[in-house]
Scaffold this active site. Structure first.
Site, PDB file in Angstrom:
ATOM      1  N   ARG A  61     -16.250   0.113  -1.412  1.00 27.76           N
ATOM      2  CA  ARG A  61     -15.384   1.256  -1.702  1.00 27.76           C
ATOM      3  C   ARG A  61     -16.157   2.583  -1.741  1.00 27.76           C
ATOM      4  NH1 ARG A  61     -14.383  -3.298  -4.097  1.00 27.76           N
ATOM      5  NH2 ARG A  61     -12.321  -4.233  -3.847  1.00 27.76           N
ATOM      6  N   GLY A  62     -17.135   2.679  -0.859  1.00 31.32           N
ATOM      7  CA  GLY A  62     -17.939   3.900  -0.759  1.00 31.32           C
ATOM      8  C   GLY A  62     -19.167   3.901  -1.632  1.00 31.32           C
TER       9      GLY A  62
ATOM     10  N   TYR B 207       0.859  -1.185   0.000  1.00 31.66           N
ATOM     11  CA  TYR B 207       0.000   0.000   0.000  1.00 31.66           C
ATOM     12  C   TYR B 207       0.897   1.237   0.000  1.00 31.66           C
ATOM     13  CZ  TYR B 207      -3.967  -3.002   1.381  1.00 31.66           C
ATOM     14  OH  TYR B 207      -4.952  -3.966   1.452  1.00 31.66           O
TER      15      TYR B 207
ATOM     16  N   SER C 124     -22.176   3.493   0.508  1.00 33.65           N
ATOM     17  CA  SER C 124     -22.065   4.215   1.782  1.00 33.65           C
ATOM     18  C   SER C 124     -23.183   5.226   1.978  1.00 33.65           C
ATOM     19  CB  SER C 124     -20.727   4.957   1.850  1.00 33.65           C
ATOM     20  OG  SER C 124     -20.696   6.001   0.877  1.00 33.65           O
TER      21      SER C 124
ATOM     22  N   LEU D 223     -18.609  -1.591   2.312  1.00 30.13           N
ATOM     23  CA  LEU D 223     -19.352  -0.488   1.696  1.00 30.13           C
ATOM     24  C   LEU D 223     -19.017  -0.364   0.219  1.00 30.13           C
ATOM     25  CD1 LEU D 223     -19.129   2.233   4.500  1.00 30.13           C
ATOM     26  CD2 LEU D 223     -20.984   0.617   4.018  1.00 30.13           C
TER      27      LEU D 223
END
Length: 336
Positions: free
Chosen positions: A213-214, A58, A217, A211
């Site tokens: 990746r949003g 990452y 959400s 979620l």
């Protein structure tokens, strides 16, 4: 808010009901604020969240160093309760391109040495290859992690995005604490073969992408413009008609959430929590505000009528588009 613990399988550590996925604090979702990221990790620990998930690739180690800084600056009692979950094996180049996976035992030991240094810890709690290396038998990769356990550098073996047959082979080699895999209202593929297999073998599930990746959400706008360095700019579910279809699902879910007086994100996380005590959702909150919203899901109780309404609003396989671009889907053992 009630924070309780869940077990990462019959051989894994006890962790909080939610884990914190820290990837977005360093990479793939646009720019992030380092100070706010560290404050969010501290807030998670203070709220009783124990599991911190990262990957050595990452932002080429940035995320591990970020977590290391957060742990160093946290009160000792909170630092001691933290559990680190680390993925390894993904190969990058200086431009950030992906160039495969390496699960050779020598590589496993090499990756672990760097992660221990960047995190500033003497052991990693759960260690896992990010994607199964097709050129290296999973028995060799898992065996190398088991050797690190014998030497005290790792506590538990984990898996990531592994298919049912690979899970069985890995479990025959060494005790497996958990399988980290995408699982949400719109990513339910594990229910067919993988989840029955992990439950048969007593292996926990760490669910990422709860979620999506949003996307589910409740905060993603239809006209939102994504930065070039945002993974979602290239994700099939966020493109054109796919996006519009998927956001229609979110609006159907929003009606149910509003009837219960909760947010869309909270009901989506609560649904994953309702799937079983062997499942620990990872929330990818990058700010204290979003973390607080996610933690609110722990107070949401879904009864049979709620679950039926959610199922009607967002049926299994209702999402439009794959969860990764085609080239990345090809690396998922879980999809084979």
């Amino acid at each position: 808010m009630t924070m309780h613990t869940r077990s990462l399988g019959t051989t894994g550590p006890q962790t909080s009901a939610l884990g914190l996925g820290c990837m977005g604090m360093s990479a793939l979702y646009g720019d992030a604020d380092r100070t706010e990221s560290i404050a969010t990790i501290h807030a998670a620990l203070e709220a009783g969240v124990t599991l911190l998930d990262t990957g050595d690739f990452y932002a080429m180690g940035h995320n591990e160093m970020l977590i290391g800084e957060a742990l160093r600056t946290a009160p000792a009692a909170l630092r001691e309760q933290a559990l680190t979950s680390v993925k390894f094996g993904a190969l990058r180049d200086p431009e950030g391109n992906w160039s495969g996976y390496d699960g050779r035992p020598a590589a496993v030991r090499n990756f672990a040495a760097y992660s221990l240094q960047r995190l500033g810890v003497d052991h990693i709690d759960v260690y896992r290859i990010a994607r199964i290396d097709p050129d290296v038998p999973i028995e060799e990769t898992v065996g190398a992690i088991a050797e690190l356990i014998e030497k005290g550098y790792v506590r538990h073996v984990g898996l990531s995005e592994a298919g049912a047959e690979t899970v069985r082979r890995a479990a025959a080699t060494a005790p497996i604490a958990d399988l980290q895999i995408e699982y949400s209202l719109i990513s339910r593929g594990i229910e067919r073969d993988i989840l029955p297999t992990t439950r048969e073998l007593g292996i926990g599930i760490t669910a990422y992408g709860v979620l999506s990746r949003g996307l589910i959400s409740g905060h993603f706008a239809r006209d939102r413009q994504l930065a070039a360095n945002d993974f979602r700019a290239h994700s099939p579910r966020f493109q054109g008609e796919n996006l519009q279809h998927n956001l229609n699902l979110v609006e159907a879910l929003r009606k149910i959430a509003e009837q219960k007086g909760v947010t869309v994100a909270q009901i989506a996380i609560a649904w994953v929590l309702s799937r079983g005590e062997d499942i620990v959702p990872l929330v990818g909150a990058r700010t204290r505000e979003r973390l607080g919203e996610s933690l609110g899901a722990l107070d949401v109780t879904l009864d049979a009528a709620d679950l039926a309404a959610i199922e009607e609003a967002v049926p299994a396989d209702a999402a439009a588009g794959d969860r990764y671009p085609t080239a990345q889907m090809a690396h998922l053992d879980s999809e084979r």
